[in-house]
Design a protein around this motif. Structure first.
Motif, PDB file in Angstrom:
ATOM      1  N   PRO A 290       0.808  -1.226   0.000  1.00 47.01           N
ATOM      2  CA  PRO A 290       0.000   0.000   0.000  1.00 47.01           C
ATOM      3  C   PRO A 290       0.838   1.271   0.000  1.00 47.01           C
ATOM      4  O   PRO A 290       0.484   2.250  -0.653  1.00 47.01           O
ATOM      5  N   LYS A 293       2.261   1.743  -3.494  1.00 48.58           N
ATOM      6  CA  LYS A 293       1.196   2.183  -4.404  1.00 48.58           C
ATOM      7  C   LYS A 293       0.911   3.662  -4.223  1.00 48.58           C
ATOM      8  O   LYS A 293       0.706   4.402  -5.204  1.00 48.58           O
ATOM      9  N   GLU A 294       0.921   4.123  -2.963  1.00 48.72           N
ATOM     10  CA  GLU A 294       0.617   5.522  -2.662  1.00 48.72           C
ATOM     11  C   GLU A 294       1.621   6.465  -3.305  1.00 48.72           C
ATOM     12  O   GLU A 294       1.254   7.521  -3.820  1.00 48.72           O
TER      13      GLU A 294
END
Length: 855
Positions: A290, A293-294
């Motif tokens: 995550p 991805k951010e």
């Protein structure tokens, strides 16, 4: 959302977890055999350049044994004593569930931590574990802080026998290991042992499906020189079966660096998407799907797992495969690539990372990324908000490092940062710099007088100012400031809990806030006014107000008055769970018992205190309590218990003197005198005297000077004894000390008589000495302890024994003087000492007691 357990100080679970290893790793018999040696040694050090497989070798070996292991993966942010030892405790909690509970409070106090209280608590806690275990410090080359190195050297010296430490490092650690080497308690593994041999290289490639002829294996060996990281890089280049032969034949035989190879034959084998992804996430010290991805807008989970399975220099930080980090070798390579692209891109990536960590509650990492990306507006509110709890606990290390990275304009315009800096400088006794920030706070409040800002922080400012004055002994301004703070009332901006004034001193006379005693001595009404005003600012009374009265009464010789105040102090301290007041109160109560000759009663008080300290989970106080018990054992002449303490306490006459061990070392000096090791006692006590003078601790100076005088007179050196006693008397008369002298009983009686006989002029010191002598003689009547056959041997000096032998043989004083070559006055002095020590009044009683004790 990624969830991860953190402590109040923001520790990362992944750094204290044993990393996951690749299933394709081959067993290394030679290295494993060397690591087996660590089971019978305290310390194993593995040193080699980056990429030699240090970590991997340890992980693979640990996989095959059943002994518990704690692991600490070190990074550059850990080069701070507080952070390093916090993570060490967190890692060791996997071995001992109690270690965090027993040491955590020390990390909440700047002074306790600075005094290295955590080290002894850790050692004692780990020593009770029933089985052997390992503790691995991985990538230790990132630690260069001399405070950490000094602390770890001490830790290693007294490492429990059941604990085995393994350190991996690129360079030889700057630790003090001479004693370990002499004891052959150290295993060293270096680059030569870690290099892969021909057969190991062949097996390594076979596990990856490459069955290479011996000729190619030898070429790879010459090129890589058995370097594990280079073997991995080569394996990645062999994916293309058609070009495999060309890759091997084109190795540069003299190329000792692999960066060009990484660029051409590893980096270029990736897709452009993979390259962009890997470069962007190189700003991270650790990464998960995550988060990646951010900051990249790519499918983070998918790409991380894809690259990890391809052995692309990613290291899994947990068994679940959630968190990863780069191999250091490849991390530097990728960061250089990213730096060549666009500096604004790096700033943007750090901002996105900071926002992600902030949203997940990882504020330390969020602040670090905002600072690295020069996003000071984003970092400042987090620093202001999340610094308050650490600062109240006295934990400054991370906070100060953040502030130092802020531009000056942010520091100057933030009231909270002014508070932090002022509090920090006061706590480190840097009053010059503290004064500057207090003045800035005052100007800021005056400038914003009608603003809500000033209402919230005015009381905070006044309490910091009061702290500033009292630490310097400025009584007048302390009283005025506390009174003003009480008049303004408490705001929500400060903690309503009491301040623990005393962290490791057995007497308030020796604590940083000893000026409170001077306020009380000067004017009881002013003291009561100060206490009343301060108590309007706190929610719980910690027990200091009656403790200070109790200690002053006791030191002044008013034992009955002291008792009432001490009992009140104990009640308040127990209710507030304040050990800083409880321990001195109970020790002073034990002193009253001792003064009446009730040594067993004094021991029972200390035993009860130990129980309460255990309930409050503050084990560092046990060292002071044990030291006080040893003073009582000396009274009882219990050599067995004294010797047991000597074996367990880890003290020596040449060790570095720190605040928390001062009292233990003073008692150690008493033990050396008791054992007639006068030269050692003099060395230690003179070092302690210099330390006490540098700390401006008059109460300690008096006790140490008295002990130096006692050692000198027992060693028949009256001139030196007189000089030390005069030093103690000069301070004692000024401070009104009585029991600091009287509590030495028989030895002090001899010293004072000697001093008075050698100083016949009637001056202030002589009058003071005569007054003390009268009180010492009176007190000695009540101080009666059991006499056994060892008393004569251990309590009397060598000359006193000779005098006693002649007394028993019925020689007169004149005959004794002639036989021993001393004056009649000296004979009388020795005779008087003997009578006091044996609790007799004359020759007849003396001879009778000696005969009875020998039956």
């Amino acid at each position: 959302m990624i969830k991860e357990t953190q402590t109040d100080i923001g520790l990362l679970k992944t750094k204290c977890s044993i990393p996951k290893i690749n299933n394709c790793l081959i067993p290394r018999i030679f290295i494993n055999n060397m690591l087996e040696e660590s089971l019978s040694h305290k310390l194993t050090i593995i040193t080699a350049p980056a990429g030699y497989g240090k970590t991997t070798a340890v992980l693979k070996w640990l996989e095959g044994i059943s002994i518990p292991c704690a692991w600490f993966s070190i990074d550059s942010d850990d080069n701070d004593p507080f952070t390093f030892w916090s993570y060490s405790c967190a890692a060791l909690s996997n071995i001992s569930d109690d270690i965090i509970d027993t040491a955590e409070y020390i990390f909440e106090s700047q002074e306790l931590f600075k005094a290295s209280a955590h080290l002894s608590v850790m050692i004692d806690n780990l020593s009770i574990i029933s089985s052997d275990f390992f503790f691995v410090l991985d990538d230790f080359h990132l630690i260069t802080n001399p405070v950490i190195l000094e602390g770890l050297s001490y830790f290693i010296t007294y490492l429990p026998s059941n604990m085995h430490l393994i350190i991996t490092s690129r360079v030889e650690p700057a630790l003090k290991l001479a004693k370990l080497s002499l004891k052959e308690d150290l295993v060293r593994i270096q680059a030569n042992e870690l290099r892969f041999e021909t057969e190991e290289i062949s097996k390594y490639y076979e596990t990856r499906g490459y069955f290479l002829p011996k000729e190619d294996i030898h070429k790879i060996e010459r090129y890589t020189e058995g370097w594990a990281a280079a073997l991995v890089a080569v394996s990645l280049s062999l994916k293309d079966e058609k070009n495999r032969h060309n890759v091997i034949n084109n190795f540069g035989s003299n190329n000792l660096y692999i960066e060009d190879y990484l660029a051409e034959d590893v980096y270029n084998t990736w897709t452009r998407k993979q390259q962009d992804f890997m470069e962007k996430i190189s700003i991270l010290d650790r990464m998960c799907g995550p988060l990646c991805k951010e900051i990249t807008n790519y499918a983070g989970d998918e790409l991380l797992k894809e690259l990890y399975t391809q052995n692309s220099f990613l290291v899994a930080l947990d068994y679940e495969g959630i968190w990863f980090r780069y191999h250091h070798l490849f991390l530097n390579f990728l960061r250089k690539k990213l730096l060549k692209r666009d500096s604004s891109l790096i700033q943007t990536l750090h901002y996105k990372a900071g926002e992600w960590f902030k949203a997940q509650g990882f504020f330390n990492e969020a602040i670090n990324h905002f600072l690295k990306g020069s996003h000071y507006e984003a970092a400042l509110p987090l620093i202001e908000k999340h610094s308050q709890i650490p600062i109240r606990k006295g934990e400054f290390s991370n906070v100060i490092s953040w502030i130092e990275r802020l531009p000056v304009k942010y520091v100057e315009n933030s009231f909270m940062i002014m508070i932090i800096k002022a509090t920090y400088f006061i706590g480190t006794d840097d009053f010059k710099n503290a004064s500057k920030y207090i003045e800035r706070m005052q100007l800021a409040l005056e400038k914003e007088d009608k603003n809500t800002f000033s209402k919230d922080f005015n009381t905070v400012y006044l309490m910091i100012k009061a702290n500033f004055f009292i630490r310097q002994g400025n009584i007048k301004n302390t009283l005025l400031t506390i009174k003003e703070a009480a008049a303004r009332g408490l705001t929500n901006a400060i903690n309503t809990e009491y301040m623990d004034f005393n962290l490791f001193d057995i007497s308030i006379f020796r604590a940083p806030y000893h000026a409170l005693v001077k306020i009380l001595r000067k004017n009881f009404n002013e003291y009561d006014s100060l206490v009343g005003n301060y108590r309007t600012l706190i929610s719980t009374n910690p027990g200091y107000a009656p403790l200070i009265k109790g200690e002053l009464y006791y030191e002044s010789g008013k034992l009955n008055e002291a008792l009432t105040e001490l009992l009140n102090s104990i009640d308040e301290a127990v209710n507030a769970r304040c050990t800083g007041a409880l321990v001195p109160a109970m020790i002073t109560l034990a002193k009253i018992k001792r003064a009446h000759g009730d040594i067993q009663g004094a021991l029972e008080v200390i035993k009860e205190c130990e129980t309460k300290v255990a309930e409050f989970n503050k084990p560092h106080w046990n060292y002071m309590l044990n030291a006080f018990k040893v003073r009582l054992y000396i009274d009882l002449n219990d050599t067995e218990l004294i010797d047991n303490w000597m074996k367990e306490n880890r003290l020596n006459i040449y060790q570095n003197i720190i605040k928390i061990q001062e009292y233990e070392l003073i008692v150690f000096g008493r033990v050396l005198i008791h054992k007639q090791r006068y030269n050692d006692a003099n060395i230690l006590l003179n070092r302690l005297l210099s330390f006490a003078i540098s700390q401006k601790k008059d109460h300690s100076i008096v006790e140490i000077s008295n002990l130096l005088a006692i050692a000198a007179i027992k060693d028949l050196n009256e001139e030196i004894a007189e000089n030390h006693l005069k030093n103690a008397l000069s301070i004692g008369i000024k401070e009104g000390y009585v029991r600091s002298f009287v509590d030495e009983f028989a030895p002090m009686n001899s010293l004072l008589e000697m001093y008075i006989n050698r100083n016949t002029q009637r001056d202030k010191l002589s009058v003071y000495a005569k007054n003390l002598l009268n009180q010492t003689k009176e007190a000695a009547k009540h101080f009666i302890v059991p006499v056994n056959s060892n008393t004569i041997e251990n309590l009397l000096t060598a000359m006193e024994k000779k005098v006693l032998h002649l007394i028993i043989d019925t020689y007169t004083n004149k005959e004794i003087a002639e036989k021993l070559g001393i004056t009649i006055r000296t004979v009388k002095a020795h005779t008087g000492n003997i009578y006091i020590k044996l609790k007799v009044k004359n020759r007849i009683q003396c001879i009778k007691k000696i005969k009875e004790s020998s039956m």
